[in-house]
Design a protein around this motif. Structure first.
Motif, PDB file in Angstrom:
ATOM      1  N   ARG A 489       0.842  -1.204   0.000  1.00 47.15           N
ATOM      2  CA  ARG A 489       0.000   0.000   0.000  1.00 47.15           C
ATOM      3  C   ARG A 489       0.877   1.255   0.000  1.00 47.15           C
ATOM      4  O   ARG A 489       0.547   2.250  -0.638  1.00 47.15           O
ATOM      5  N   PHE A 490       1.987   1.184   0.712  1.00 52.83           N
ATOM      6  CA  PHE A 490       2.915   2.330   0.760  1.00 52.83           C
ATOM      7  C   PHE A 490       3.426   2.639  -0.649  1.00 52.83           C
ATOM      8  O   PHE A 490       3.388   3.785  -1.103  1.00 52.83           O
ATOM      9  N   GLU A 491       3.865   1.594  -1.325  1.00 58.45           N
ATOM     10  CA  GLU A 491       4.409   1.776  -2.670  1.00 58.45           C
ATOM     11  C   GLU A 491       3.345   2.332  -3.622  1.00 58.45           C
ATOM     12  O   GLU A 491       3.585   3.314  -4.328  1.00 58.45           O
ATOM     13  N   LYS A 492       2.169   1.750  -3.559  1.00 56.81           N
ATOM     14  CA  LYS A 492       1.105   2.118  -4.493  1.00 56.81           C
ATOM     15  C   LYS A 492       0.544   3.522  -4.212  1.00 56.81           C
ATOM     16  O   LYS A 492       0.153   4.249  -5.116  1.00 56.81           O
ATOM     17  N   THR A 493       0.500   3.906  -2.939  1.00 51.76           N
ATOM     18  CA  THR A 493      -0.081   5.205  -2.594  1.00 51.76           C
ATOM     19  C   THR A 493       0.864   6.362  -2.867  1.00 51.76           C
ATOM     20  O   THR A 493       0.428   7.461  -3.166  1.00 51.76           O
ATOM     21  N   TYR A 494       2.170   6.110  -2.737  1.00 52.69           N
ATOM     22  CA  TYR A 494       3.096   7.247  -2.791  1.00 52.69           C
ATOM     23  C   TYR A 494       4.168   7.192  -3.884  1.00 52.69           C
ATOM     24  O   TYR A 494       4.451   8.199  -4.497  1.00 52.69           O
ATOM     25  N   TRP A 495       4.790   6.029  -4.061  1.00 53.51           N
ATOM     26  CA  TRP A 495       6.000   6.010  -4.884  1.00 53.51           C
ATOM     27  C   TRP A 495       5.829   5.337  -6.234  1.00 53.51           C
ATOM     28  O   TRP A 495       6.715   5.372  -7.068  1.00 53.51           O
ATOM     29  N   LYS A 496       4.694   4.669  -6.416  1.00 52.97           N
ATOM     30  CA  LYS A 496       4.459   3.987  -7.685  1.00 52.97           C
ATOM     31  C   LYS A 496       2.978   4.130  -7.989  1.00 52.97           C
ATOM     32  O   LYS A 496       2.257   3.149  -8.112  1.00 52.97           O
ATOM     33  N   THR A 497       2.545   5.379  -8.100  1.00 56.04           N
ATOM     34  CA  THR A 497       1.112   5.611  -8.251  1.00 56.04           C
ATOM     35  C   THR A 497       0.656   5.313  -9.675  1.00 56.04           C
ATOM     36  O   THR A 497      -0.509   5.036  -9.899  1.00 56.04           O
ATOM     37  N   SER A 498       1.568   5.403 -10.632  1.00 52.57           N
ATOM     38  CA  SER A 498       1.256   5.070 -12.023  1.00 52.57           C
ATOM     39  C   SER A 498       2.577   4.822 -12.740  1.00 52.57           C
ATOM     40  O   SER A 498       3.633   5.239 -12.242  1.00 52.57           O
TER      41      SER A 498
END
Ligand code: WT7
Length: 659
Positions: A489-498
């Motif tokens: 969730r950390f990665e997806k929410t902040y550092w790899k959003t798209s």
């Protein structure tokens, strides 16, 4: 609220006399700092890290493998030693905390001064009490506390033994505590009998008791500070311990030396979906940022009295009460209660009483004071002030100018500090002895913060004067290292959003940059609201509402609010059963609305209660079934539907189209 912000707005330069005494002087120096931080980042941070007492030096400044950052790799330290022990040789007798309670005693303020020596001893005693429960390095301890010195000492005590604190703001409900206990698997709680707020004694321990009854948790011990010994307080045998246990402990406790990337604390904050996220921060990078930003932005000096009016339950209270100011060895004021009790000029009275030099507060508070009129601050000298700060939400130029004139008497620079729970400390802000300010702009990024404004779809830089997504392109020392128990969730929410924004940090805020390079924060781009500087996810409100048996669909939207910045308006659909009961006269729409409001209070906390609740026959949805919040927001703003006299409103897409 007219908030016309332009690059043509008036510019306020720091006065020569302020610059002459500032910790960081002149725009040139600030610029050199920023350049060096980006170009020779390792040597820049290594130099700043010299203020930290390490037991083992780092072997690398930064290890960056997005989204995983390790700062001062391999270093070993203890944060509490860096905030307390460090000062004892010279500052043992210096006042660390000036505490003022809300109730007065025969009109006299009740004040407690805590010296660095006393704070150190209190911290050690709490550490020893925690150790007596078997709390060890890495264990989680949940705090549900009023604003008292014991709260700050408890946070420091956790840091001292390598335990991880998670402070829950004392306005949150039993259910919120239960959720955080479950997620963090805390084995110990530190709380208090209660606290004074607006003249009333608010129970805290009973809320903790209720939380412990809800679902499973790992709590073995509860330590209870008695704020008011005259108040009855239930202690459960074998589980709950009075503060007497702390008082009997040894007044020293060796700090546990931990790795630079060992978690220091978890702090829960709202997101777009699902349950709150437990952001965690670690040791050296966070401490370094807390230390230096306190020096640079608040320009703290040995003789200053500093006052941040935040609560330790929020990130501001962590970085700019418990860690930054103590690491700098300064004297700070903390206040238990409401700003309006017993009178609306309580804050101004306190500034004079304690000769406060630096005052850091929220735009919401400033707008509220502005509404009370100019006469109230005018009754007080306020001459001790030399610097003002704001945080939590965009400040509208009117409020900025009011603050500047009526509180700062046009002599105090104002630092509008932009940051987030995730950033750990301020990332965009004026440096008061260097940056000319424009009311309403947080001005420029701090050293080491590499920002851009991009198109959210393409990830392309938008250049100047275009509104887009605010991103940070490089890691910085105080950044959150993860979401507790949920790295994906950390990665997806902040550092790899798209794919377009892979490896850059998405703040979730919209902003633009003017021709002078000044940043104008425009508010959130996601379904997160900012009510009085407190982040609330619309999804959280909605899932709280549908726990009510009559409510099966809910949508929460934010509307501008004169004082709070944003306020919540909620639309609900009620089920057949409830409709029938209304028809039969067994209950009214008003009853449901009141219950819905109470539901938010019990599920989340009173501070999140919506301003308005509307009952709709059907919420407008897209074909794929997504609620069209945009339409609801328009509706909430249009003012078409008047008052609470409406019974059931039809908000189907068709009827909206006709409008
Ligand atoms: C959100 C973070 C950081 C401590 C308090 C809130 C908004 C914060 C400003 C500012 C405009 C601001 C942003 C941000 N925000 N400071 N100076 N100007 N907006 O912490 O609960 O993590 O909320 O607050 O929207 O993303 P938080």
């Amino acid at each position: 609220m007219t908030t016309k912000k332009t690059q043509n707005s008036p510019v306020f330069n720091p006065s020569e006399s302020f610059v002459a005494q500032a910790n960081l002087q002149g725009i040139q120096t600030a610029q050199t700092f920023c350049d060096t931080a980006l170009r020779q980042s390792d040597s820049f941070w290594a130099e700043l890290a010299k203020v930290i007492k390490f037991h083992k030096a780092p072997n690398k400044i930064l290890d960056w493998n997005p989204p995983k950052a390790s700062w001062f790799t391999g270093a070993e330290l203890n944060v509490s030693e860096n905030c307390l022990d460090k000062h004892l040789p010279t500052l043992a007798k210096k006042t660390a905390l000036i505490w003022e309670g809300e109730p007065k005693n025969n009109q006299e303020a009740v004040v407690r001064n805590v010296s660095y020596q006393e704070l150190y001893e209190m911290t050690c005693q709490i550490s020893n009490a925690l150790k007596s429960f078997g709390v060890k390095k890495g264990d989680r301890v949940l705090l549900y506390m009023p604003m008292v010195p014991e709260t700050i000492a408890s946070m420091q005590a956790c840091a001292r033994i390598g335990a991880i604190h998670t402070v829950v703001f004392a306005g949150f409900s039993a259910q919120s505590i239960a959720d955080r206990l479950h997620d963090s698997e805390a084995k110990c709680i530190i709380t208090a009998d209660g606290t004074y707020r607006k003249g009333k004694f608010l129970q805290l321990k009973s809320v903790v008791d209720e939380a412990l009854e809800k679902g499973s948790n790992k709590v073995e011990n509860v330590l209870v500070f008695q704020r008011d010994p005259k108040q009855p307080c239930f202690l459960k045998d074998g589980r709950d311990h009075s503060w007497g246990l702390v008082m009997e402990q040894e007044k020293s406790c060796p700090p546990v030396i931990v790795d630079s990337e060992h978690p220091l604390f978890i702090l829960y904050t709202s997101g777009t979906t699902g349950k709150p996220k437990g952001l965690f921060h670690t040791q050296a990078g966070y401490l370094l940022w807390a230390h230096w930003t306190t020096r640079w932005l608040f320009d703290v000096k040995a003789e200053d009295v500093y006052w941040c009016s935040a609560d330790c339950g929020w990130i501001t209270g962590h970085t700019y009460i418990t860690y930054g100011p103590l690491s700098n060895g300064i004297t700070q004021l903390i206040y238990e209660g409401a700003p309006t009790h017993p009178n609306k000029d309580r804050f101004w009275e306190m500034i004079d009483r304690h000769q406060v030099n630096i005052f850091y507060t929220s735009p919401t508070a400033i707008r509220m004071f502005m509404g009370f009129g100019d006469d109230l601050p005018a009754k007080h000298s306020l001459k001790s002030l030399r610097l003002l700060g704001t945080v939590g939400e965009p400040i509208n130029p009117e409020a900025w100018l009011w603050f500047h004139k009526n509180i700062g008497h046009k002599n105090c620079p104002i630092v509008d500090t932009y940051w987030q729970t995730e950033t750990g400390g301020v990332i965009i802000s004026p440096i008061p002895g260097a940056t000319p300010t424009k009311p309403g702009s947080a001005t420029q990024p701090l050293p080491g913060i590499d920002i851009d404004i991009v198109d959210i779809e393409t990830g392309k830089s938008l250049g100047t004067n275009k509104k887009g997504a605010l991103i940070i392109k490089k890691p910085w020392p105080a950044m959150a290292r993860g979401i507790w128990g949920d790295p994906a969730r950390f990665e997806k929410t902040y550092w790899k959003t798209s794919p377009q924004l892979d490896g850059v940090y998405l703040t979730g805020d919209m902003a633009s940059i003017d021709d002078d390079g000044y940043v104008w924060i425009e508010g959130r781009m996601d379904d997160v609201l900012n009510v009085s500087g407190h982040r609330i996810g619309t999804a959280e409100i909605e899932s709280a509402l549908i726990t009510h048996p009559a409510i099966f669909q809910a949508a929460a939207v934010g509307v501008p609010d004169e004082i709070k910045g944003q306020a919540l308006v909620v639309f609900i659909e009620i089920n057949e059963d409830a409709h029938k009961k209304i028809e039969r006269g067994e209950m009214s729409v008003e009853d449901i609305k009141n219950q819905a409001r109470d539901t938010v209070g019990t599920e989340i906390g009173s501070f999140a209660k919506p301003r308005e609740i509307r009952v709709a026959k059907a919420l407008p949805k897209t074909r794929s079934g997504k609620i069209m919040r945009r339409l609801l927001r328009e509706l909430a703003l249009s003012g078409e539907i008047k008052g609470d006299t409406t019974t059931l409103e039809d908000f189907s897409t068709d009827s909206l189209k006709e409008d």
